[in-house]
Motif scaffolding. Structure first.
Motif, PDB file in Angstrom:
ATOM      1  N   UNK A 170       0.814  -1.101   0.207  1.00  0.00           N
ATOM      2  CA  UNK A 170      -0.224   0.131  -0.024  1.00  0.00           C
ATOM      3  C   UNK A 170       1.013   1.276   0.072  1.00  0.00           C
ATOM      4  N   UNK A 171       2.086   1.252   0.793  1.00  0.00           N
ATOM      5  CA  UNK A 171       2.988   2.381   0.779  1.00  0.00           C
ATOM      6  C   UNK A 171       3.387   2.518  -0.677  1.00  0.00           C
ATOM      7  N   UNK A 172       3.915   1.704  -1.371  1.00  0.00           N
ATOM      8  CA  UNK A 172       4.423   1.682  -2.805  1.00  0.00           C
ATOM      9  C   UNK A 172       3.259   2.227  -3.671  1.00  0.00           C
ATOM     10  N   UNK A 173       2.150   1.625  -3.504  1.00  0.00           N
ATOM     11  CA  UNK A 173       0.869   2.100  -4.479  1.00  0.00           C
ATOM     12  C   UNK A 173       0.651   3.582  -3.935  1.00  0.00           C
ATOM     13  N   UNK A 174       0.746   3.924  -2.909  1.00  0.00           N
ATOM     14  CA  UNK A 174       0.584   5.578  -2.797  1.00  0.00           C
ATOM     15  C   UNK A 174       1.626   6.343  -3.328  1.00  0.00           C
ATOM     16  N   UNK A 175       2.811   5.747  -3.283  1.00  0.00           N
ATOM     17  CA  UNK A 175       4.136   6.698  -3.786  1.00  0.00           C
ATOM     18  C   UNK A 175       3.897   6.539  -5.241  1.00  0.00           C
ATOM     19  N   UNK A 176       3.524   5.542  -5.914  1.00  0.00           N
ATOM     20  CA  UNK A 176       3.247   5.545  -7.359  1.00  0.00           C
ATOM     21  C   UNK A 176       2.333   6.507  -7.958  1.00  0.00           C
ATOM     22  N   UNK A 177       1.076   6.599  -6.852  1.00  0.00           N
ATOM     23  CA  UNK A 177      -0.036   7.428  -7.639  1.00  0.00           C
ATOM     24  C   UNK A 177       0.144   8.800  -7.288  1.00  0.00           C
ATOM     25  N   UNK A 178       1.185   9.352  -6.453  1.00  0.00           N
ATOM     26  CA  UNK A 178       1.814  10.774  -6.253  1.00  0.00           C
ATOM     27  C   UNK A 178       2.712  10.956  -7.296  1.00  0.00           C
TER      28      UNK A 178
END
Length: 184
Positions: A170-178
């Protein structure tokens, strides 16, 4: 050769018969001339000079390690010389920079004094409060922050954060979306 040495005669009186000898030490020339015959002339032997044979060590090849060693010593000596030259240049620069620093520090002190004299803070505060552009804060506007307690994080949305592999995804997904939102 030993037998030849025994036969050798050492005295000329050995050739004279004993009968003819009268006991006097005076030579009897007539009798000796008859008895003595001239000797053949013999050349004296010339001795050749012979130098002693000395064993001379053969000239060996120079070791490549010695050549490499001498070359390395020469290179290091040149590098040491260059480092001393560079050290002296740098020390001269340090001395000149220190003298420049002292002159700049004295100039800075003079400029700060001039700057402080240029602005009168009491006059500025009085002029801004007089026309109403600036107002002194009231007691209700002052907030003090208490930092004596340890730091803590409180989530307001009521969700508990995911831990482990799910939290990492979930942390990687949020970084990717940002990142995508930043570039789009």
């Amino acid at each position: 050769m030993a037998t030849a040495a025994k036969r050798r005669r050492y005295s000329k009186y050995d050739t004279i018969p004993y009968d003819l000898y009268d006991g006097s030490a005076v030579r009897q020339l007539e009798q000796e001339q008859e008895i003595l015959q001239p000797r053949p002339l013999v050349r004296p032997r010339e001795r050749t000079v012979a130098r002693p044979k000395i064993r001379v060590r053969e000239a060996g090849m120079v070791s490549p390690f010695a050549i490499v060693g001498f070359a390395a010593v020469a290179v290091f000596a040149v590098l040491l010389l260059f480092s001393y030259v560079e050290l002296s240049v740098i020390s001269n620069q340090v001395v000149s920079l220190r003298s420049d620093l002292t002159t700049l520090q004295t100039e800075e002190a003079k400029l700060r004094a001039q700057y402080e004299l240029a602005y009168d803070l009491d006059a500025i505060e009085e002029s801004l409060t007089a026309n109403g552009a600036m107002v002194k804060p009231q007691n209700g506007q002052i907030i003090y922050v208490d930092l004596s307690e340890p730091d803590s994080v409180t989530y307001f949305d009521g969700e508990t954060p995911a831990t482990g592999l799910a939290g990492a995804l979930t942390g990687l997904q949020s970084i990717f979306t940002q990142v995508v939102e930043y570039f789009s």
